[in-house]
Design a protein around this motif. Structure first.
Motif, PDB file in Angstrom:
ATOM      1  N   LEU A  94       0.822  -1.212   0.000  1.00  0.00           N
ATOM      2  CA  LEU A  94       0.000   0.000   0.000  1.00  0.00           C
ATOM      3  C   LEU A  94       0.854   1.260   0.000  1.00  0.00           C
ATOM      4  O   LEU A  94       0.486   2.266  -0.635  1.00  0.00           O
ATOM      5  N   ASP A  95       1.977   1.244   0.705  1.00  0.00           N
ATOM      6  CA  ASP A  95       2.873   2.403   0.670  1.00  0.00           C
ATOM      7  C   ASP A  95       3.378   2.643  -0.759  1.00  0.00           C
ATOM      8  O   ASP A  95       3.384   3.776  -1.254  1.00  0.00           O
ATOM      9  N   THR A  96       3.792   1.565  -1.396  1.00  0.00           N
ATOM     10  CA  THR A  96       4.313   1.672  -2.763  1.00  0.00           C
ATOM     11  C   THR A  96       3.224   2.121  -3.729  1.00  0.00           C
ATOM     12  O   THR A  96       3.454   2.971  -4.597  1.00  0.00           O
ATOM     13  N   LEU A  97       2.021   1.563  -3.568  1.00  0.00           N
ATOM     14  CA  LEU A  97       0.911   1.918  -4.446  1.00  0.00           C
ATOM     15  C   LEU A  97       0.537   3.381  -4.285  1.00  0.00           C
ATOM     16  O   LEU A  97       0.370   4.109  -5.285  1.00  0.00           O
ATOM     17  N   ALA A  98       0.400   3.842  -3.061  1.00  0.00           N
ATOM     18  CA  ALA A  98       0.022   5.238  -2.838  1.00  0.00           C
ATOM     19  C   ALA A  98       1.062   6.185  -3.431  1.00  0.00           C
ATOM     20  O   ALA A  98       0.716   7.195  -4.066  1.00  0.00           O
ATOM     21  N   LEU A 439       0.737   1.141 -14.659  1.00  0.00           N
ATOM     22  CA  LEU A 439       0.422   0.461 -13.410  1.00  0.00           C
ATOM     23  C   LEU A 439      -0.945  -0.201 -13.516  1.00  0.00           C
ATOM     24  O   LEU A 439      -1.939   0.463 -13.825  1.00  0.00           O
ATOM     25  N   LEU A 440      -1.008  -1.502 -13.281  1.00  0.00           N
ATOM     26  CA  LEU A 440      -2.266  -2.244 -13.220  1.00  0.00           C
ATOM     27  C   LEU A 440      -2.356  -2.907 -11.846  1.00  0.00           C
ATOM     28  O   LEU A 440      -1.468  -3.667 -11.458  1.00  0.00           O
ATOM     29  N   VAL A 441      -3.436  -2.591 -11.119  1.00  0.00           N
ATOM     30  CA  VAL A 441      -3.667  -3.136  -9.785  1.00  0.00           C
ATOM     31  C   VAL A 441      -4.974  -3.913  -9.821  1.00  0.00           C
ATOM     32  O   VAL A 441      -5.993  -3.396 -10.290  1.00  0.00           O
ATOM     33  N   VAL A 442      -4.971  -5.141  -9.342  1.00  0.00           N
ATOM     34  CA  VAL A 442      -6.166  -5.984  -9.356  1.00  0.00           C
ATOM     35  C   VAL A 442      -6.449  -6.470  -7.945  1.00  0.00           C
ATOM     36  O   VAL A 442      -5.562  -7.033  -7.280  1.00  0.00           O
ATOM     37  N   CYS A 443      -7.682  -6.248  -7.492  1.00  0.00           N
ATOM     38  CA  CYS A 443      -8.156  -6.814  -6.226  1.00  0.00           C
ATOM     39  C   CYS A 443      -8.973  -8.051  -6.545  1.00  0.00           C
ATOM     40  O   CYS A 443      -9.995  -7.961  -7.237  1.00  0.00           O
ATOM     41  N   ASP A 444      -8.566  -9.199  -6.049  1.00  0.00           N
ATOM     42  CA  ASP A 444      -9.290 -10.444  -6.326  1.00  0.00           C
ATOM     43  C   ASP A 444      -8.908 -11.461  -5.268  1.00  0.00           C
ATOM     44  O   ASP A 444      -7.953 -11.257  -4.510  1.00  0.00           O
ATOM     45  N   PHE A 445      -9.677 -12.562  -5.219  1.00  0.00           N
ATOM     46  CA  PHE A 445      -9.315 -13.610  -4.268  1.00  0.00           C
ATOM     47  C   PHE A 445      -8.653 -14.798  -4.959  1.00  0.00           C
ATOM     48  O   PHE A 445      -8.251 -15.759  -4.314  1.00  0.00           O
ATOM     49  N   VAL A 446      -8.520 -14.724  -6.291  1.00  0.00           N
ATOM     50  CA  VAL A 446      -7.777 -15.720  -7.054  1.00  0.00           C
ATOM     51  C   VAL A 446      -6.922 -14.977  -8.075  1.00  0.00           C
ATOM     52  O   VAL A 446      -7.158 -13.804  -8.375  1.00  0.00           O
ATOM     53  N   LEU A 447      -5.967 -15.694  -8.625  1.00  0.00           N
ATOM     54  CA  LEU A 447      -5.140 -15.104  -9.662  1.00  0.00           C
ATOM     55  C   LEU A 447      -5.868 -15.273 -10.995  1.00  0.00           C
ATOM     56  O   LEU A 447      -5.571 -16.160 -11.793  1.00  0.00           O
ATOM     57  N   ARG A 452      -3.205 -11.996 -13.444  1.00  0.00           N
ATOM     58  CA  ARG A 452      -1.908 -12.494 -13.921  1.00  0.00           C
ATOM     59  C   ARG A 452      -1.099 -11.402 -14.616  1.00  0.00           C
ATOM     60  O   ARG A 452       0.133 -11.482 -14.696  1.00  0.00           O
ATOM     61  N   LEU A 453      -1.789 -10.397 -15.159  1.00  0.00           N
ATOM     62  CA  LEU A 453      -1.116  -9.324 -15.877  1.00  0.00           C
ATOM     63  C   LEU A 453      -0.739  -8.155 -14.973  1.00  0.00           C
ATOM     64  O   LEU A 453      -0.057  -7.233 -15.412  1.00  0.00           O
ATOM     65  N   ALA A 454      -1.187  -8.184 -13.729  1.00  0.00           N
ATOM     66  CA  ALA A 454      -1.093  -7.009 -12.863  1.00  0.00           C
ATOM     67  C   ALA A 454       0.326  -6.758 -12.362  1.00  0.00           C
ATOM     68  O   ALA A 454       1.146  -7.677 -12.246  1.00  0.00           O
ATOM     69  N   ASP A 455       0.574  -5.502 -12.044  1.00  0.00           N
ATOM     70  CA  ASP A 455       1.804  -5.130 -11.353  1.00  0.00           C
ATOM     71  C   ASP A 455       1.671  -5.347  -9.851  1.00  0.00           C
ATOM     72  O   ASP A 455       2.672  -5.544  -9.160  1.00  0.00           O
ATOM     73  N   LEU A 456       0.428  -5.268  -9.368  1.00  0.00           N
ATOM     74  CA  LEU A 456       0.161  -5.479  -7.953  1.00  0.00           C
ATOM     75  C   LEU A 456      -1.181  -6.180  -7.820  1.00  0.00           C
ATOM     76  O   LEU A 456      -2.173  -5.762  -8.420  1.00  0.00           O
ATOM     77  N   VAL A 457      -1.209  -7.277  -7.048  1.00  0.00           N
ATOM     78  CA  VAL A 457      -2.439  -8.027  -6.803  1.00  0.00           C
ATOM     79  C   VAL A 457      -2.723  -7.979  -5.308  1.00  0.00           C
ATOM     80  O   VAL A 457      -1.859  -8.329  -4.492  1.00  0.00           O
ATOM     81  N   LEU A 458      -3.943  -7.538  -4.955  1.00  0.00           N
ATOM     82  CA  LEU A 458      -4.327  -7.410  -3.550  1.00  0.00           C
ATOM     83  C   LEU A 458      -5.404  -8.436  -3.227  1.00  0.00           C
ATOM     84  O   LEU A 458      -6.482  -8.420  -3.833  1.00  0.00           O
ATOM     85  N   TRP A 495     -11.357  -1.900   3.774  1.00  0.00           N
ATOM     86  CA  TRP A 495     -10.100  -1.664   4.487  1.00  0.00           C
ATOM     87  C   TRP A 495      -9.035  -1.130   3.531  1.00  0.00           C
ATOM     88  O   TRP A 495      -8.308  -0.178   3.849  1.00  0.00           O
ATOM     89  N   ILE A 496      -8.966  -1.716   2.342  1.00  0.00           N
ATOM     90  CA  ILE A 496      -7.968  -1.274   1.362  1.00  0.00           C
ATOM     91  C   ILE A 496      -8.201   0.186   0.991  1.00  0.00           C
ATOM     92  O   ILE A 496      -7.260   0.998   0.960  1.00  0.00           O
TER      93      ILE A 496
END
Length: 722
Positions: A94-98, A439-447, A452-458, A495-496
């Motif tokens: 989250l620090d890096t993302l912000a 930058l691609l950020v994906v929030c999910d509970f599976v990959l 799979r293409l994201a820079d950050l997966v939460l 929360w995120i």
């Protein structure tokens, strides 16, 4: 102990948790009981409820499997310099993302950051996501996958009725109907418990199904159950214009209703004058006598309903097609008349609520227009900001994706509850657009394929691990209840967003409690078309115990609105609009050895398949994409049942197994859209959009097919399979 949910009924006291299915907008009721020692953590039991009456489909019965999948994400993943995703801590992520978001905003402006939401998010998360985009990120660039699902139906309903609620009546109203026409919807596969509400019409011989395929729903018309009409794909608009013509020409319309409750008859009459039955027969392939019989049955029914689905709406003329269906319903005097009506069938689990509270590019909570100064002032007061701080309208989903990574587009995209590279039209172009992002950020509970293409997966929570509300296809607000403790490391999107808002120095409050977020949503929606101001988690729970239902609009001090339009429509004069529409610009048709591709759903799978392809029972039943072809079509091309075929056009190529069936027209091929990568049907679909709703042309594409003489790859396996 949880009480039965809102809407009348329940099996009585239970030690389990009363909640609702994680899949479609029928939102079937279920009870989750602990299953200690079992492979899955809970046992699913169907619960008596008006939409499903205790029944569930295959997906609902196996939904507990999702809670025990081996590839569940529980730790943030960040892409390293070597291109691989590796685990990291939440604080670092989250620090890096912000910091990265702030850099991009400083360099390119706030609209350099975009948000892509989903129709499966709870009302609380959908609301908070719209707020987060606009006052934490300060971007106008937010839209969601409901643009691919309900946008044409919503646009048509809004301009005709002044309001958009999928079904403006309880689903149980269909039980006593003797005539129901379904256009472009295969409920037999997409929401099987719905079929119980069609039995009265079927028994009366009045189930009318318009579909290019003889689907499981169309088969319900056999043995005297009704009539299946099998038009040329993409010809629903001329078919409906022709039905309006017949109703007017044969004076089958309800003249008193039309005079008292509508405007625009003379213009409509002129617009359909040239669509006589024989001309419509040429355009649709439906015989003129069948058209006349269809119109007469609709007019003669004692209790008649017209229902539309994505099959007639996911087109570049989808808004006009849905409008033509509404015109037909208004001519017949159906909307707002007891025992009759018009409605559209919402698909995604919270497709209705997800589009009401701020995920759409041009809307604020409560279906408020973002360009309306009063709306902006009201919502700003709830958010604790100046109205000028709220950005203006953004761009719809297809444009948002097409422009990603370009000078005029977003440089970063945050994806919540959506698997874009499978669900977007022209999926190859969508994948390329995501690759252009900084930058691609994906929030999910599976990959998922997008993750799979994201820079950050939460990693986020699943349905049985969170509290909240959903709004089903009837506009019924339901409680989703937590039955399990989430695995350590998974976090709620609430929360995120709160953590990122703090790091971005965002104004306003960012509660982690879904009940508090709902209370804020209710205040923000007050006075809007979708008014939830009289509701709260506490009240919904109390209503559950009493067996009461909560339908919006539900202003403070009211008891809600089960049926819209009884006393008038949501235009200032109380009248519905008959809107003249004409056939859109010519759509290219298949020529020579080309076929028209149509896409749709399977009983065993849901949406992009990211969930259902991980459930062994469902995936084993439908492990890979099957191209449905008429036996004559297959024979002409040297194809055999079970063989391999390559389906292609200028946008992409899909290899599929041949499944021969006389249930499809010989000029047509059907592909389900639940499969990924090289089996994704959306590699072939067009991203041309409806000029009103921005809905893409999903349902028809022109393709060529050829046999694959020797397999080029092994049969596809489900996610996580060795």
């Amino acid at each position: 102990m949880s009480a039965p949910d809102a809407a009348g009924g329940g099996d009585g006291p239970s030690t389990g948790t009363a909640t609702h299915c994680p899949y479609c907008a029928l939102q079937c009721a279920m009870t989750l009981d602990p299953a200690p020692g079992d492979r899955v953590p809970v046992r699913v039991t169907g619960r008596d409820f008006p939409t499903n009456r205790g029944g569930l489909c295959k997906k609902g019965w196996t939904s507990a499997e999702l809670l025990a999948i081996p590839d569940r994400l529980t730790t943030p993943l960040v892409r390293g310099e070597d291109g691989e995703l590796r685990e990291t801590s939440w604080e670092t992520a989250l620090d890096t993302l912000a910091a990265r978001l702030q850099e991009l905003r400083s360099e390119h402006g706030p609209d350099a950051v975009g948000v892509f939401g989903g129709g499966g998010l709870t009302n609380e998360k959908a609301y908070q996501l719209g707020k987060f985009a606009r006052i934490a990120l300060r971007t106008s660039r937010i839209d969601y996958n409901g643009r691919f699902c309900m946008s044409s139906a919503a646009a048509a309903s809004t301009r005709a009725f002044g309001i958009d609620r999928g079904l403006p009546f309880p689903l149980t109203d269909l039980d006593t109907a003797d005539t129901v026409m379904l256009l472009g919807s295969n409920v037999g596969d997409t929401m099987p418990p719905f079929v119980s509400h069609l039995q009265g019409a079927r028994a009366a011989g009045g189930l009318l199904v318009v579909d290019p395929r003889r689907s499981s729903t169309a088969r319900l018309t056999e043995d005297g159950g009704g009539l299946h009409v099998q038009p040329v794909p993409g010809s629903d608009l001329p078919l409906l214009l022709g039905l309006c013509h017949i109703v007017l020409a044969e004076r089958l319309y309800d003249s008193e209703y039309v005079a008292a409750r509508t405007t625009g008859l003379s213009t409509l009459r002129a617009s359909v004058a040239s669509w006589w039955p024989e001309r419509v027969q040429q355009a649709t392939g439906v015989p003129a006598p069948t058209l006349r019989a269809l119109a007469r049955r609709l007019a003669e029914g004692r209790s008649t309903y017209i229902l539309t689905g994505r099959g007639v709406e996911q087109h570049a003329d989808g808004t006009d097609t849905a409008t033509a269906a509404i015109n037909l319903a208004l001519l017949l005097g159906l909307p707002g008349k007891p025992g009759s009506g018009y409605g559209t069938l919402t698909g995604q689990g919270n497709g209705q609520g997800g589009r009401e509270h701020g995920q759409k590019a041009d809307q604020l909570p409560g279906y408020r227009k973002i360009t309306d100064p009063e709306a902006r002032t009201h919502v700003a007061s709830v958010w604790g900001v100046d109205a000028d701080a709220i950005p203006g309208p953004g761009v719809p989903a297809v444009q948002l994706l097409q422009s990603a990574g370009t000078d005029a587009g977003v440089k970063a995209l945050l994806v919540h509850g959506s698997n874009v590279v499978v669900s977007a039209p022209n999926a190859g172009a969508a994948r390329a657009a995501l690759a252009r992002l900084d930058l691609l950020v994906v929030c999910d509970f599976v990959l998922s394929e997008t993750a799979r293409l994201a820079d950050l997966v939460l990693p986020v929570l699943q349905w049985a691990e969170e509290e909240g509300t959903m709004t089903n296809l009837e506009g019924r607000v339901l409680r989703r209840r937590r039955a399990l403790t989430a695995p350590e490391g998974a976090r709620s999107e609430l929360w995120i967003m709160a953590e990122l808002a703090r790091r971005l120095d965002a104004p306003g409050t960012w509660s982690l409690d879904p009940a508090e977020v709902f209370d804020e949503l209710a205040r923000a929606s007050a006075g809007g078309l979708a008014d939830y101001s009289g509701l709260s988690h506490v009240l919904l729970d109390e209503m559950s115990e009493r067996g009461d239902a909560a339908f919006w609009p539900f202003p403070a001090g009211s008891t809600g609105t089960q049926r819209l339009f009884d006393d008038g429509f949501a235009h200032p004069d109380g009248r519905a609009r008959l809107v003249a529409v004409r056939r859109a610009a010519h759509r290219r048709t298949a020529a020579g050895d080309e076929l028209t591709l149509i896409t749709g759903r399977l009983l065993e799978h849901y949406q992009s398949g990211a969930q259902t392809r991980r459930v062994a029972e469902l995936n084993d039943a439908r492990p890979r994409v099957v191209a449905q072809l008429h036996p004559v079509t297959a024979a002409d091309r040297g194809l055999t049942d079970g063989g391999l075929v390559r389906v292609s056009n200028t946008r992409g190529t899909v290899d599929a197994v041949v499944g021969m069936s006389p249930d499809i027209r010989p000029d047509t091929i059907f592909l389900p859209f639940h499969f990924a990568d090289a089996e994704s049907a959306n590699l072939l679909t067009s991203d041309a959009v409806d000029p009103i709703s921005a809905m893409p042309e999903f349902k028809t594409a022109i393709v060529r097919i050829e046999p694959i003489r020797s397999p080029t790859r092994s049969p596809a396996r489900g996610p996580g399979q060795a």
